[in-house]
Each structure stands twice: as C-alpha cells, then as structure tokens.
Design a protein around this motif. Structure first.
Motif, PDB file in Angstrom:
ATOM      1  N   GLY A   1      12.916   4.765 -52.550  1.00  0.00           N
ATOM      2  CA  GLY A   1      13.232   5.875 -51.550  1.00  0.00           C
ATOM      3  C   GLY A   1      12.582   7.164 -52.268  1.00  0.00           C
ATOM      4  N   HIS A   2      12.589   7.177 -53.745  1.00  0.00           N
ATOM      5  CA  HIS A   2      11.876   8.063 -54.204  1.00  0.00           C
ATOM      6  C   HIS A   2      10.409   8.398 -54.344  1.00  0.00           C
ATOM      7  N   GLU A   3       9.839   7.225 -53.888  1.00  0.00           N
ATOM      8  CA  GLU A   3       8.336   7.299 -53.637  1.00  0.00           C
ATOM      9  C   GLU A   3       7.611   8.252 -52.596  1.00  0.00           C
ATOM     10  N   PRO A   4       6.675   8.705 -52.552  1.00  0.00           N
ATOM     11  CA  PRO A   4       6.301   9.504 -51.359  1.00  0.00           C
ATOM     12  C   PRO A   4       6.402   8.803 -50.179  1.00  0.00           C
ATOM     13  N   MET A   5       6.358   9.548 -49.145  1.00  0.00           N
ATOM     14  CA  MET A   5       6.801   8.983 -47.686  1.00  0.00           C
ATOM     15  C   MET A   5       5.249   8.203 -47.363  1.00  0.00           C
ATOM     16  N   THR A   6       5.584   7.248 -46.547  1.00  0.00           N
ATOM     17  CA  THR A   6       4.136   6.453 -46.097  1.00  0.00           C
ATOM     18  C   THR A   6       3.392   7.358 -45.186  1.00  0.00           C
ATOM     19  N   GLY A   7       2.226   6.960 -44.814  1.00  0.00           N
ATOM     20  CA  GLY A   7       1.215   7.602 -43.866  1.00  0.00           C
ATOM     21  C   GLY A   7       2.047   7.492 -42.507  1.00  0.00           C
ATOM     22  N   ALA A   8       2.684   6.238 -42.071  1.00  0.00           N
ATOM     23  CA  ALA A   8       3.426   6.063 -40.823  1.00  0.00           C
ATOM     24  C   ALA A   8       4.555   7.110 -40.621  1.00  0.00           C
ATOM     25  N   GLN A   9       5.309   7.006 -41.818  1.00  0.00           N
ATOM     26  CA  GLN A   9       6.513   8.133 -41.747  1.00  0.00           C
ATOM     27  C   GLN A   9       5.853   9.498 -41.439  1.00  0.00           C
ATOM     28  N   ALA A  10       4.702   9.945 -42.329  1.00  0.00           N
ATOM     29  CA  ALA A  10       4.280  11.318 -42.163  1.00  0.00           C
ATOM     30  C   ALA A  10       3.796  11.685 -40.815  1.00  0.00           C
ATOM     31  N   SER A  11       3.059  10.615 -40.060  1.00  0.00           N
ATOM     32  CA  SER A  11       2.450  10.571 -39.078  1.00  0.00           C
ATOM     33  C   SER A  11       3.672  10.823 -37.881  1.00  0.00           C
ATOM     34  N   TYR A  12       4.596   9.934 -37.614  1.00  0.00           N
ATOM     35  CA  TYR A  12       5.839  10.111 -36.950  1.00  0.00           C
ATOM     36  C   TYR A  12       6.443  11.285 -36.941  1.00  0.00           C
ATOM     37  N   LEU A  13       6.939  11.565 -38.190  1.00  0.00           N
ATOM     38  CA  LEU A  13       7.534  13.049 -38.648  1.00  0.00           C
ATOM     39  C   LEU A  13       6.832  14.304 -37.756  1.00  0.00           C
ATOM     40  N   LYS A  14       5.479  14.138 -38.148  1.00  0.00           N
ATOM     41  CA  LYS A  14       4.566  15.283 -37.816  1.00  0.00           C
ATOM     42  C   LYS A  14       4.835  15.403 -36.123  1.00  0.00           C
ATOM     43  N   THR A  15       4.579  14.049 -35.512  1.00  0.00           N
ATOM     44  CA  THR A  15       4.624  14.055 -33.801  1.00  0.00           C
ATOM     45  C   THR A  15       6.191  14.653 -33.693  1.00  0.00           C
ATOM     46  N   LEU A  16       7.081  14.132 -34.420  1.00  0.00           N
ATOM     47  CA  LEU A  16       8.537  14.508 -33.563  1.00  0.00           C
ATOM     48  C   LEU A  16       8.674  15.978 -34.113  1.00  0.00           C
ATOM     49  N   SER A  17       8.018  16.491 -35.079  1.00  0.00           N
ATOM     50  CA  SER A  17       8.513  17.988 -35.324  1.00  0.00           C
ATOM     51  C   SER A  17       7.752  18.753 -34.315  1.00  0.00           C
ATOM     52  N   GLU A  18       6.495  18.393 -33.843  1.00  0.00           N
ATOM     53  CA  GLU A  18       5.825  18.932 -32.906  1.00  0.00           C
ATOM     54  C   GLU A  18       6.534  18.804 -31.360  1.00  0.00           C
ATOM     55  N   GLN A  19       6.878  17.821 -31.151  1.00  0.00           N
ATOM     56  CA  GLN A  19       7.832  17.555 -29.887  1.00  0.00           C
ATOM     57  C   GLN A  19       9.021  18.442 -29.968  1.00  0.00           C
ATOM     58  N   ALA A  20       9.861  18.624 -31.019  1.00  0.00           N
ATOM     59  CA  ALA A  20      10.993  19.389 -31.214  1.00  0.00           C
ATOM     60  C   ALA A  20      10.778  20.760 -31.318  1.00  0.00           C
ATOM     61  N   HIS A  21       9.386  21.043 -31.215  1.00  0.00           N
ATOM     62  CA  HIS A  21       8.977  22.609 -31.344  1.00  0.00           C
ATOM     63  C   HIS A  21       9.650  23.060 -32.851  1.00  0.00           C
ATOM     64  N   ASP A  22       9.552  22.313 -33.711  1.00  0.00           N
ATOM     65  CA  ASP A  22      10.300  22.740 -35.098  1.00  0.00           C
ATOM     66  C   ASP A  22       9.135  22.373 -36.532  1.00  0.00           C
ATOM     67  N   PRO A  23       8.137  23.206 -36.374  1.00  0.00           N
ATOM     68  CA  PRO A  23       7.152  22.877 -37.527  1.00  0.00           C
ATOM     69  C   PRO A  23       7.795  22.758 -38.945  1.00  0.00           C
ATOM     70  N   LYS A  24       8.733  23.484 -39.119  1.00  0.00           N
ATOM     71  CA  LYS A  24       9.567  23.369 -40.551  1.00  0.00           C
ATOM     72  C   LYS A  24      10.032  21.984 -40.874  1.00  0.00           C
ATOM     73  N   ALA A  25      10.501  21.112 -39.992  1.00  0.00           N
ATOM     74  CA  ALA A  25      10.940  19.714 -40.046  1.00  0.00           C
ATOM     75  C   ALA A  25       9.872  18.849 -40.654  1.00  0.00           C
ATOM     76  N   TYR A  26       8.400  19.072 -40.379  1.00  0.00           N
ATOM     77  CA  TYR A  26       7.546  18.367 -41.439  1.00  0.00           C
ATOM     78  C   TYR A  26       7.303  19.062 -42.721  1.00  0.00           C
ATOM     79  N   ASP A  27       7.564  18.326 -43.827  1.00  0.00           N
ATOM     80  CA  ASP A  27       7.393  18.419 -44.894  1.00  0.00           C
ATOM     81  C   ASP A  27       6.576  17.403 -45.658  1.00  0.00           C
TER      82      ASP A  27
END
Length: 86
Positions: free
Chosen positions: A39-65
């Motif tokens: 869990g302490h390792e960097p997020m995976t590429g799939a997680q990053a991509s999905y989180l970026k998509t979700l943050s855009e859909q939620a109109h919450d750019p700060k959700a993606y870090d």
C-alpha cells in the motif's frame, strides 16, 4: 476405468464458480487498503488513469494527486466513484 476416475475428479470448467462474479466471503480477497503489504508503494498507472478520469468527471481537479500511494489512491477512487455515482 482409469480415465473415467480421472475425469470425475476434475470439475467441468463451466461448473466451477467464477470468483470474480461470486467471491467467497470467507476469503481475504477484499482487504482494507491500510492492510495492504504494498500500500505504501506509488499508485499504479491504472489507478492514476482511473483517478484522473473520475476527478475530471466529478469536476474536482484536486482529487487527482500524482503523489498518492496505492492505498491512498484506492481510497480516493472509492470516494470519487461515490461522488460520481459510479
């Protein structure tokens, strides 16, 4: 006869339940991200991509870090899924 006994020991693949569809509730397939060994390792590429998509859909750019670890990203993804109704 030996062939018949060997055959009867193996279940037909169609008869075996798919653990992705119906996971055994007595297994540890679902763990709290806090308990993940990696869990302490960097997020995976799939997680990053999905989180970026979700943050855009939620109109919450700060959700993606991009600095989130795997466990933090998993929690954030769950939050964003709830927020977007996914």
């Amino acid at each position: 006869m030996a062939q018949q006994n060997a055959k009867s020991r193996h279940k037909d693949p169609v008869e075996v339940e798919n653990p992705k569809v119906n996971p055994d509730p007595n297994t540890n397939q679902v763990k709290d991200p806090e308990d993940w060994v990696t869990g302490h390792e960097p997020m995976t590429g799939a997680q990053a991509s999905y989180l970026k998509t979700l943050s855009e859909q939620a109109h919450d750019p700060k959700a993606y870090d991009p600095e989130l670890d795997k466990a933090e990203a998993s929690k954030r993804i769950d939050e964003m899924k709830h927020k977007t109704g996914r």
